[in-house]
Write a protein that holds these residues in place. Sequence first.
Motif, PDB file in Angstrom:
ATOM      1  N   MET A 224       0.824  -1.207   0.000  1.00 47.81           N
ATOM      2  CA  MET A 224       0.000   0.000   0.000  1.00 47.81           C
ATOM      3  C   MET A 224       0.861   1.261   0.000  1.00 47.81           C
ATOM      4  N   GLU A 225       1.910   1.248   0.801  1.00 47.89           N
ATOM      5  CA  GLU A 225       2.776   2.422   0.863  1.00 47.89           C
ATOM      6  C   GLU A 225       3.490   2.632  -0.466  1.00 47.89           C
ATOM      7  N   LYS A 226       3.956   1.545  -1.075  1.00 47.05           N
ATOM      8  CA  LYS A 226       4.621   1.668  -2.378  1.00 47.05           C
ATOM      9  C   LYS A 226       3.661   2.250  -3.414  1.00 47.05           C
ATOM     10  N   THR A 227       2.400   1.748  -3.412  1.00 43.70           N
ATOM     11  CA  THR A 227       1.404   2.242  -4.356  1.00 43.70           C
ATOM     12  C   THR A 227       1.139   3.731  -4.152  1.00 43.70           C
ATOM     13  N   GLU A 228       1.032   4.132  -2.874  1.00 44.39           N
ATOM     14  CA  GLU A 228       0.757   5.546  -2.568  1.00 44.39           C
ATOM     15  C   GLU A 228       1.916   6.445  -3.008  1.00 44.39           C
ATOM     16  N   VAL A 229       3.140   6.017  -2.724  1.00 44.20           N
ATOM     17  CA  VAL A 229       4.315   6.815  -3.106  1.00 44.20           C
ATOM     18  C   VAL A 229       4.417   6.919  -4.620  1.00 44.20           C
ATOM     19  N   GLU A 230       4.241   5.802  -5.312  1.00 44.64           N
ATOM     20  CA  GLU A 230       4.338   5.807  -6.763  1.00 44.64           C
ATOM     21  C   GLU A 230       3.229   6.651  -7.377  1.00 44.64           C
ATOM     22  N   GLY A 231       2.011   6.564  -6.794  1.00 41.64           N
ATOM     23  CA  GLY A 231       0.906   7.362  -7.312  1.00 41.64           C
ATOM     24  C   GLY A 231       1.166   8.858  -7.162  1.00 41.64           C
ATOM     25  N   ALA A 232       1.704   9.252  -6.017  1.00 49.85           N
ATOM     26  CA  ALA A 232       2.022  10.671  -5.803  1.00 49.85           C
ATOM     27  C   ALA A 232       3.076  11.149  -6.787  1.00 49.85           C
ATOM     28  N   LEU A 233       4.077  10.308  -7.043  1.00 43.04           N
ATOM     29  CA  LEU A 233       5.114  10.685  -8.009  1.00 43.04           C
ATOM     30  C   LEU A 233       4.533  10.850  -9.402  1.00 43.04           C
ATOM     31  N   ARG A 234       3.635   9.959  -9.782  1.00 42.29           N
ATOM     32  CA  ARG A 234       3.015  10.073 -11.108  1.00 42.29           C
ATOM     33  C   ARG A 234       2.188  11.345 -11.214  1.00 42.29           C
ATOM     34  N   ARG A 235       1.433  11.649 -10.167  1.00 42.62           N
ATOM     35  CA  ARG A 235       0.579  12.836 -10.202  1.00 42.62           C
ATOM     36  C   ARG A 235       1.383  14.119 -10.315  1.00 42.62           C
ATOM     37  N   HIS A 236       2.613  14.107  -9.854  1.00 46.12           N
ATOM     38  CA  HIS A 236       3.442  15.320  -9.860  1.00 46.12           C
ATOM     39  C   HIS A 236       4.593  15.227 -10.857  1.00 46.12           C
ATOM     40  N   GLY A 237       4.401  14.399 -11.890  1.00 47.31           N
ATOM     41  CA  GLY A 237       5.404  14.336 -12.951  1.00 47.31           C
ATOM     42  C   GLY A 237       6.761  13.868 -12.474  1.00 47.31           C
ATOM     43  N   TRP A 238       6.767  13.009 -11.467  1.00 48.04           N
ATOM     44  CA  TRP A 238       7.998  12.432 -10.916  1.00 48.04           C
ATOM     45  C   TRP A 238       8.914  13.480 -10.284  1.00 48.04           C
ATOM     46  N   VAL A 239       8.322  14.599  -9.850  1.00 52.44           N
ATOM     47  CA  VAL A 239       9.079  15.604  -9.087  1.00 52.44           C
ATOM     48  C   VAL A 239       8.960  15.217  -7.610  1.00 52.44           C
ATOM     49  N   GLN A 240      10.067  14.774  -7.023  1.00 52.93           N
ATOM     50  CA  GLN A 240      10.044  14.207  -5.678  1.00 52.93           C
ATOM     51  C   GLN A 240       9.595  15.227  -4.632  1.00 52.93           C
ATOM     52  N   ALA A 241      10.041  16.472  -4.767  1.00 61.81           N
ATOM     53  CA  ALA A 241       9.718  17.483  -3.755  1.00 61.81           C
ATOM     54  C   ALA A 241       8.212  17.706  -3.663  1.00 61.81           C
TER      55      ALA A 241
ATOM     56  N   GLN B 128      11.886  15.502   1.816  1.00 60.45           N
ATOM     57  CA  GLN B 128      12.509  14.977   0.603  1.00 60.45           C
ATOM     58  C   GLN B 128      13.396  13.784   0.915  1.00 60.45           C
ATOM     59  N   ARG B 129      14.055  13.833   2.069  1.00 57.70           N
ATOM     60  CA  ARG B 129      14.911  12.699   2.442  1.00 57.70           C
ATOM     61  C   ARG B 129      14.085  11.441   2.664  1.00 57.70           C
ATOM     62  N   GLN B 130      12.923  11.591   3.353  1.00 63.68           N
ATOM     63  CA  GLN B 130      12.057  10.428   3.577  1.00 63.68           C
ATOM     64  C   GLN B 130      11.510   9.893   2.262  1.00 63.68           C
ATOM     65  N   MET B 131      11.177  10.795   1.340  1.00 62.69           N
ATOM     66  CA  MET B 131      10.691  10.361   0.027  1.00 62.69           C
ATOM     67  C   MET B 131      11.779   9.599  -0.717  1.00 62.69           C
ATOM     68  N   GLY B 132      12.997  10.139  -0.681  1.00 63.66           N
ATOM     69  CA  GLY B 132      14.104   9.450  -1.346  1.00 63.66           C
ATOM     70  C   GLY B 132      14.360   8.075  -0.761  1.00 63.66           C
ATOM     71  N   TYR B 133      14.188   7.951   0.561  1.00 64.40           N
ATOM     72  CA  TYR B 133      14.385   6.663   1.207  1.00 64.40           C
ATOM     73  C   TYR B 133      13.357   5.647   0.731  1.00 64.40           C
ATOM     74  N   ARG B 134      12.111   6.080   0.612  1.00 67.83           N
ATOM     75  CA  ARG B 134      11.066   5.152   0.170  1.00 67.83           C
ATOM     76  C   ARG B 134      11.244   4.760  -1.293  1.00 67.83           C
ATOM     77  N   ILE B 135      11.664   5.715  -2.118  1.00 70.78           N
ATOM     78  CA  ILE B 135      11.903   5.393  -3.527  1.00 70.78           C
ATOM     79  C   ILE B 135      12.985   4.327  -3.649  1.00 70.78           C
ATOM     80  N   LYS B 136      14.040   4.485  -2.860  1.00 68.94           N
ATOM     81  CA  LYS B 136      15.131   3.507  -2.885  1.00 68.94           C
ATOM     82  C   LYS B 136      14.680   2.176  -2.285  1.00 68.94           C
ATOM     83  N   LYS B 137      13.889   2.260  -1.193  1.00 66.97           N
ATOM     84  CA  LYS B 137      13.442   1.053  -0.493  1.00 66.97           C
ATOM     85  C   LYS B 137      12.577   0.168  -1.395  1.00 66.97           C
ATOM     86  N   TYR B 138      11.676   0.792  -2.149  1.00 66.71           N
ATOM     87  CA  TYR B 138      10.748   0.030  -2.976  1.00 66.71           C
ATOM     88  C   TYR B 138      11.212  -0.112  -4.414  1.00 66.71           C
TER      89      TYR B 138
END
Length: 543
Positions: free
Chosen positions: A489-506, A516-526
Amino acid sequence: MIKPDYPTERLELQALYQISQLIGSALDIKKTLSEVLQILHETLRMERATLVLQEEGGEHLSIAASYGLSKEEERRGIYRLGEGVIGRIFQSAYPFVVPDIHSEPLFLNRTGARANLPKGEISFIGVPVMLPEAVVGVLSVDRLFGPEISFEEDIRFLTVVAMLIAQFLRLHKTVSLKQQVLVEENLLLKKELRSRYNQHNIIGQCKRIQDVYNYIDKVAPSRATALLLGESGTGKELVARAIHQASPRANKPFIKINCAALPENLLESELLGHEKGAFTGAATLKKGRFELADGGTIFLDEVGELPLALQAKLLRVLQEQMFERLGGTQTITVNVRVIAATNRSLEECVEQGTFRADLFYRLNVVPVVLPPLRDRREDIPLLLDHFLQESNRMNAREVRLSSSVVQLLCGYTWPGNVRELQNLIERLVIMADRDTIVSRELPSYITAEPEAESLSAPSCRLVAPSPEGMGLADEPLPTIAAHKSLKDMEKTEVEGALRRHGWVQARAARELGLTQRQMGYRIKKYGIAPPDFSSCPWDTIKK
């Protein structure tokens, strides 16, 4: 026909020019006034002069500056209003000339400065120092020139000097009033800080937070270097400020710097300062943070990110309290208390060779580990109430949380700790369409927590929230999808947010209430990666 220049006129102009230059750039009133009188002596061969000003109470006149008088003679120069020649000039606002002080009964010679002079005629001239609203003092001198110069010439020249002095006194009064206002504002702000940081302004009552309170109380009075350890968002800067506010340095500066936020080539300049011309772009001298924090406290956040070359210089500052600015040779001594913080394991950094062992031991004098929010769940209701009130106040709202929302938030793991909680509450208040926030308005990564985990926190009981706080309302808890894990679920939510914002992590991080650091950690984790856009034009992607 051109009028020839007279030596006396040239001397007068020279003296007036020097006096105007001096007054235009001076701030120290007594030193400046004394230098004005000294200019009169050096330029026009004057022997003695005094500037008498009305005292603050208004009942006496006393010497504010002099030339040719000793300190003891200055102290004796006190006059009542209307007393003697000085008092008469002050009350009448007219100049007064004494051709021979030995034959003038009004001349009191209160200072005694002329008692030991050889017998002979000594002329005395005094002029009022006037502001538009009132007379503020008297400028007096012994006769400036020889007998070939009339008293009228002396009076005319001294009146111009008195006008310059009056303007300087007005300027000084204006600056003093502004400075007084700034001092009062500063005291009020410090008082507000002390009230805000009462009980260190750390919300919580659990055992681990009580240990932090105890640590602050013991460390604050000392000069020891404090090292704050803990995950990002646990409140390390808050604890650093609390240590400073509880210390004897509370009235001195608290300077903070994030060692990870600046590039390596600028970090040394920020910490230690630089001289003019030290490098390209160094157009002026700049004081570093250590110099600005002299007498107070400097907070080095993310100290584990310091480059090795700068670590050696920091070690010297810690041990000797001395350093040189970048490009300078003068050694600067400071008295600074250092508080450092990091979310990294400095022991591991030492083993890996990225952090100096001697600096680690110097910083690790009195360390403390700040607990993550998941280890102090009983404090979550207090934090929710506090941040909800703050967000309502700042956004002019009256939003409340339903009981199911509070239960879900108490059961959430909060990887971003208190900072994540604060950001989430602010987002909920801003985006709320109604007065009560319900569970469906929470991000899916919170509502997707496993039921056993989200509801198995018996210590998470509400502690008397204020009426304008959460204002709990009954609402059934959402049904948790059993076929999907929290990780999915967390991976889906993170990926969905990235798609909605054109893959702009901030931007995606802001939507999810993450850093941004927590977002980067999740991107790397998943292992999340953007789609391959190599086959489409870049301008299409930008759209």
